[in-house]
Design a protein around this motif. Structure first.
Motif, PDB file in Angstrom:
ATOM      1  N   PHE A   1     -53.591  27.084   3.442  1.00  0.00           N
ATOM      2  CA  PHE A   1     -52.752  25.757   3.437  1.00  0.00           C
ATOM      3  C   PHE A   1     -52.923  26.119   4.921  1.00  0.00           C
ATOM      4  O   PHE A   1     -52.538  27.362   5.647  1.00  0.00           O
ATOM      5  CB  PHE A   1     -52.162  25.398   3.052  1.00  0.00           C
TER       6      PHE A   1
ATOM      7  N   GLU B   1     -53.380  26.972  -1.520  1.00  0.00           N
ATOM      8  CA  GLU B   1     -54.333  25.965  -2.353  1.00  0.00           C
ATOM      9  C   GLU B   1     -53.737  26.108  -4.080  1.00  0.00           C
ATOM     10  O   GLU B   1     -55.226  26.960  -4.437  1.00  0.00           O
ATOM     11  CB  GLU B   1     -54.791  24.964  -1.895  1.00  0.00           C
TER      12      GLU B   1
ATOM     13  N   ASP C   1     -57.919  23.017  -7.800  1.00  0.00           N
ATOM     14  CA  ASP C   1     -57.379  21.191  -9.229  1.00  0.00           C
ATOM     15  C   ASP C   1     -57.839  21.340 -10.621  1.00  0.00           C
ATOM     16  O   ASP C   1     -58.099  22.480 -11.071  1.00  0.00           O
ATOM     17  CB  ASP C   1     -59.295  20.907  -8.697  1.00  0.00           C
TER      18      ASP C   1
ATOM     19  N   LEU D   1     -46.071  19.049   0.706  1.00  0.00           N
ATOM     20  CA  LEU D   1     -46.940  20.406  -0.049  1.00  0.00           C
ATOM     21  C   LEU D   1     -46.688  19.988  -1.531  1.00  0.00           C
ATOM     22  O   LEU D   1     -47.054  21.286  -2.210  1.00  0.00           O
ATOM     23  CB  LEU D   1     -47.011  22.281   0.469  1.00  0.00           C
ATOM     24  N   HIS D   2     -45.405  19.493  -1.886  1.00  0.00           N
ATOM     25  CA  HIS D   2     -44.189  19.681  -2.984  1.00  0.00           C
ATOM     26  C   HIS D   2     -45.607  20.140  -4.430  1.00  0.00           C
ATOM     27  O   HIS D   2     -46.347  18.838  -4.345  1.00  0.00           O
ATOM     28  CB  HIS D   2     -43.856  19.601  -4.010  1.00  0.00           C
TER      29      HIS D   2
ATOM     30  N   ARG E   1     -49.006  20.746  -4.557  1.00  0.00           N
ATOM     31  CA  ARG E   1     -50.671  21.456  -3.939  1.00  0.00           C
ATOM     32  C   ARG E   1     -50.273  22.480  -3.355  1.00  0.00           C
ATOM     33  O   ARG E   1     -51.273  23.632  -3.409  1.00  0.00           O
ATOM     34  CB  ARG E   1     -49.777  20.448  -2.381  1.00  0.00           C
ATOM     35  N   VAL E   2     -49.393  23.682  -3.295  1.00  0.00           N
ATOM     36  CA  VAL E   2     -49.436  25.026  -2.950  1.00  0.00           C
ATOM     37  C   VAL E   2     -48.567  25.917  -3.570  1.00  0.00           C
ATOM     38  O   VAL E   2     -47.368  25.609  -3.816  1.00  0.00           O
ATOM     39  CB  VAL E   2     -49.640  25.198  -1.605  1.00  0.00           C
TER      40      VAL E   2
END
Ligand SMILES: *Cc1c(COP(=O)(O)O)cnc(C)c1O
Length: 403
Positions: A309, A323, A326, A352-353, A355-356
């Motif tokens: 990120f 990251e 998925d 960003l919670h 997500r990374v």
């Protein structure tokens, strides 16, 4: 009855805290002395000199605020700001919002500028805002662990002086792992903590204060009645905190040794050892070490096939935001890394919670074995979570960086 503390073996590879250097732990197991024992006052004086080197400053007023990094931030802001003062905060992550929050509690009129998470400010953006707001103080974070970005500061001191503003910086996450120069960059007040690149526990906040800023703080000095001496006249608007009143803390660390709090002796032993380690290694060498291991971690996660990120060119050396692929449950995968390998990596906040993950390589853990072990373990937990990762790609890419 509960037993003695016996923490599980952990490799702390998050955005801080990290494992303390064993030398720091040893220093912290030393016996106490009285607060005015000549040995103690000598340690305090040595600690001031050591942190002048760490901060790259000649500032006489360089010492420790007792408390975590946040105590240092709060001491700086509550001692500098009076109700109604204008403050400008360039916000590029969570810790910028913290500066806003604390400055608002001081009663300041807070103005902000923002860039999206994962970016930093150009000096012209800051200068335009300074010209428009005409603040007494510009308060900025250097390294914001929430986004991993490192705000360039070299031009901001000049900008602030041109517009007659003071410049405060929270360097907690970045100091020791990224270039830093208090005096050369014209910073007025800088605060930090030990638990990031300095290799110590949280609980002590090194601070340095320029003469300009000392004048502002001293102009608000109110010595407590019980210890007041002739000539200690009350001036200006009283600083709203007693504990974090830097005018009094400076008198305690200074030649008068005027009683305020009792210096947190064990934390001072630890903070002093953190600085000794850094000075012994050399500041440039420490920054180079963080750059090397940070790059190995970055290339390693990319080698696994994971995305990173933010604007990587502006990233701090010591932390990377990875990251989460998925379909992978970020929390469960972190938990597996902890349970099966004893390795902790960080979650993230706000936008960003989920997500990374944030992976740190800092202080005592900015080491080759820590990087390679983390990458090897990460590959396994990702594989178990059903992610398609390049077999051996993480460790291989990191080893190439080291080769
Ligand atoms: C980690 C961090 C802090 C931490 O504050 P503590 O009070 O020590 O928890 C403060 N500022 C920044 C920029 C940080 O990264």
């Amino acid at each position: 009855m509960s037993g003695q503390v016996h923490p599980p073996a952990r490799l702390l590879m998050g955005p801080g805290p990290i494992n303390a250097d064993p030398r720091v732990l040893r220093a912290m197991s030393a016996q106490l002395v009285g607060q005015y024992d000549p040995a103690m006052t000598a340690y305090m004086t040595e600690t001031m000199a050591l942190y002048r080197e760490v901060f790259a400053t000649a500032n006489e007023q360089t010492f420790l605020v007792d408390g975590t990094s946040r105590a240092g931030i709060e001491a700086a802001l509550v001692s500098l700001l009076e109700p109604g003062d204008r403050v400008l905060v360039p916000v590029f992550g969570r810790f910028g919002h913290l500066l806003v929050e604390i400055a608002e509690r001081c009663g300041a009129q807070v103005h902000t500028i923002e860039v999206p998470w994962g970016e930093v400010f150009a000096p012209e953006q800051v200068e335009a805002a300074v010209a428009a707001v005409r603040p007494k103080l510009v308060a900025v974070v250097q390294g914001d662990t929430s986004t991993t970005m490192c705000q360039p500061l070299a031009d901001l001191g000049e900008v602030c002086r041109r517009h007659d503003a003071l410049l405060y910086c929270d360097a907690t996450a970045s100091l020791g792992g990224n270039a830093f120069a208090t005096d050369a960059w014209g910073l007025d007040v800088v605060t930090a903590g030990l638990q990031k690149c300095l290799g110590g526990p949280s609980g002590s906040a090194p601070i340095t204060i320029s003469e300009r800023a000392v004048d502002v703080i001293e102009a608000r000095k109110h010595v407590e009645a019980g210890i007041r001496e002739p000539g200690d006249t009350a001036r200006g608007t009283r600083i709203a905190s007693n504990y974090l009143d830097l005018a009094q803390v400076m008198d305690y660390w200074g030649p008068r040794r005027l009683n305020h709090h009792t210096e947190a002796t064990t934390m001072l032993y630890g903070a002093r050892e953190c600085a000794r380690l850094l000075v012994e290694e050399g500041l440039d060498a420490a920054v180079a070490r963080h750059a090397l291991h940070g790059r190995a971690m970055l290339e390693g996660v990319r080698g696994l096939g994971l995305g990173v990120f933010g604007d990587v060119a502006q990233k701090m050396h010591n932390v990377v935001a990875v990251e989460i692929p998925d379909g992978v449950d970020g929390a469960a995968t972190r938990a597996a890394l902890l349970a099966d390998f004893g390795i902790e990596i960080g979650t993230s906040f706000g936008p960003l919670h989920g997500r990374v993950w944030r992976i740190g390589t800092m202080g005592y853990n900015a080491r080759r074995d820590a990087v390679l072990t983390t990458l090897a373990a990460l590959e396994q937990v990702l594989r178990a979570a059903g992610a398609s990762v390049t077999a051996g790609g993480g460790v291989g890419a990191a080893r190439e960086v080291y080769a």
